[in-house]
Design an enzyme around this catalytic site. Structure first.
Site, short mmCIF file in Angstrom:
data_model
loop_
_atom_site.label_atom_id
_atom_site.label_comp_id
_atom_site.label_asym_id
_atom_site.label_seq_id
_atom_site.Cartn_x
_atom_site.Cartn_y
_atom_site.Cartn_z
N SER A 111 0.81 -1.21 0.00
CA SER A 111 0.00 0.00 0.00
C SER A 111 0.85 1.27 0.00
O SER A 111 1.67 1.43 -0.88
CB SER A 111 -0.95 -0.07 1.19
OG SER A 111 -2.13 0.56 0.86
N LYS A 137 4.05 2.19 -2.50
CA LYS A 137 4.35 3.39 -3.29
C LYS A 137 5.82 3.75 -3.06
O LYS A 137 6.57 4.06 -3.98
CB LYS A 137 3.47 4.57 -2.86
CG LYS A 137 1.95 4.30 -2.84
CD LYS A 137 1.16 5.54 -2.38
CE LYS A 137 -0.19 5.28 -1.73
NZ LYS A 137 -1.26 4.75 -2.47
N HIS A 146 -7.63 -5.98 0.65
CA HIS A 146 -6.39 -5.21 0.79
C HIS A 146 -5.59 -5.74 1.99
O HIS A 146 -5.94 -5.46 3.14
CB HIS A 146 -6.83 -3.75 1.04
CG HIS A 146 -5.72 -2.77 1.02
ND1 HIS A 146 -5.08 -2.38 -0.13
CD2 HIS A 146 -5.14 -2.06 2.02
CE1 HIS A 146 -4.18 -1.48 0.16
NE2 HIS A 146 -4.18 -1.27 1.47
C1 GCU Z 1 -5.46 4.55 2.18
C2 GCU Z 1 -4.96 5.40 1.04
C3 GCU Z 1 -4.16 4.58 0.02
C4 GCU Z 1 -3.09 3.77 0.72
C5 GCU Z 1 -3.72 2.96 1.82
C6 GCU Z 1 -2.73 2.19 2.69
O1 GCU Z 1 -6.46 3.69 1.72
O2 GCU Z 1 -6.06 6.02 0.43
O3 GCU Z 1 -3.56 5.43 -0.93
O4 GCU Z 1 -2.41 2.97 -0.20
O5 GCU Z 1 -4.40 3.82 2.72
O6 GCU Z 1 -1.58 2.57 2.80
O7 GCU Z 1 -3.16 1.19 3.31
#
Ligand code: GCU
Length: 420
Positions: free
Chosen positions: A257, A261, A398
């Protein structure tokens, strides 16, 4: 044992980093771009005709563009000293060695970085490694009571975290998520750093590397958290380069997540990283900024203003003006393997849009002489596309699981060769 970052490494990284903001036009003057922008067209419209053009002109230009408009400028790498604080050669019933290292920067304001490393004992040569940032502290990955609890702020609710700080009750609570023993059994080392120690996931943090170092004097273009986490991963790579148990040609990064990135950004800016697995990384990572599914530029900038630079906010209602999309970040990794891994219910991260980003990065991989993406269509659930640009989607939510790790290891086996 004491080691320090080598002069050679320092020079290598210094050459790759841009310290001052380049004179790109203000966002309001950027022309809208096609969807997705062609990675093989320079900012001034000239074509990128050869591998040499890509390496010498387009790569540095894209790195500068990403820093200027999205992530903020990275500072130079900083000097640090390493101490190895603890070694257990009988970890996991003797299958592995657990090492704990502390990286201490010369700059007093910088936080210490604690790295946990588990290396397989049964091997004939240095081990390939996966390095990833974790969300809740190194102590949550293993039950060993010698791993110190982090003292910095923890974002989110995790077992054993009380009022955003770690307690002993959190030990080993993320062991399933990291599945370290499975990596060891497959011949891979596993390394991790707590992300919040590098930079707390807060809008107004007063501790962290963003307090200590700056990539631009202009706050509008200084680095945000995603860049700070990526920079922290790169310092982890600095350390791993000095560890003789690790195969320096087989250092992979992984992240889930927001930390996915950061993993992709770290790999895009650092050739020492031989393979990247951003898992369910989504907006600002692996999914298109121009996408219509899941998280938009506006949503991510509103929810997490500290992740990107100030300038990125200007794209909130006009992402079409971005002079790149996230396929260009993937392309910066060429010819190194990148696996985008997803889950069907995680539409927030736009799995289909991520596949489009791989398709759009493919031409850069072909230009530099590798195979790129082997399929034009998304695979069915549970089937790995294992080409240099890889893709995987499984049923479910997720999350990072032991089964996801199995796929990461399969992908690494394919590109690194099976460890022995
Ligand atoms: C939120 C956010 C995402 C990110 C995620 C995470 O949902 O909007 O961009 O990737 O958190 O880090 O779990």
């Amino acid at each position: 044992m004491k080691t320090s970052i080598s002069i050679f490494t320092l020079l290598l990284i210094l050459c790759g980093s841009v310290i001052a903001a380049k004179p790109f036009p203000p966002t309001s003057e950027l022309p809208p771009q096609p969807e997705p922008p062609d990675p093989l067209v320079m900012f001034d419209g000239k074509p990128v005709a050869s591998k040499n053009d890509w390496l010498k002109k387009r790569q540095p230009e894209l790195k500068a563009l990403f820093q200027h408009y999205e992530y903020g400028y990275f500072p130079s790498p900083a000097k640090f000293k390493t101490t190895t604080d603890y070694v257990d050669r009988k970890f996991l019933n003797g299958k592995a060695t657990l090492k704990l290292a502390t990286l201490t920067f010369a700059e007093k304001k910088a936080p210490q970085i604690h790295l946990l490393l588990v290396v397989p004992n049964k091997r004939k040569s240095p081990a390939p490694v996966f390095l990833g940032l974790n969300f809740s502290g190194n102590h949550s990955l293993v039950t060993d009571a010698n791993v110190p609890l982090p003292t910095s702020w923890i974002n989110g609710k995790y077992p054993g975290v009380v009022d955003h700080y770690a307690t002993d009750a959190g030990r080993g609570q993320q062991a399933d998520v990291w599945a370290i023993e499975q990596s060891i059994d497959r011949g891979y080392a596993s390394a991790s750093i707590f992300s919040g120690e590098i930079q707390p996931d807060l809008t107004n943090a007063t501790t962290g590397v963003r307090e200590a170092f700056h990539g631009s004097k202009d706050p509008q273009h200084d680095w945000g958290n995603i860049a700070a986490w990526a920079w922290g991963l790169q310092r982890g790579i600095d350390y791993l380069e000095t560890d003789t148990d690790i195969d320096q040609k087989k250092m992979a990064v992984v992240g889930h997540s927001r930390l996915g990135k950061a993993a992709l950004l770290a790999a895009a800016f650092d050739d020492r990283i031989a393979l990247a697995v951003p898992l369910q990384a989504g907006a600002g990572g692996t999914s298109p900024a121009r996408g219509k599914i899941g998280e938009s530029v506006q949503r991510i900038n509103t929810g997490f203003p500290h992740w990107f630079c100030g300038e990125f906010k200007k794209f909130n209602d006009q992402p079409e003006r971005l002079p790149f999309d996230q396929h260009c970040l993937i392309a910066l990794c060429a010819p190194r393997p990148v696996l985008l891994s997803n889950a069907t219910e995680d539409t927030w991260a736009n799995p289909a849009g991520q596949f489009e980003m791989l398709k759009a990065a493919d031409k850069v991989y072909r230009l530099v002489g590798t195979d790129g993406l082997a399929s034009n269509a998304m695979p069915e659930e549970g089937r790995l596309i294992e080409s240099t640009l890889g893709y995987y989607i499984r049923p479910g939510k997720h999350s990072m699981t032991a089964d996801d790790w199995k796929i990461f290891l399969d992908f690494a086996d394919k590109h690194f060769g099976k460890p022995h």
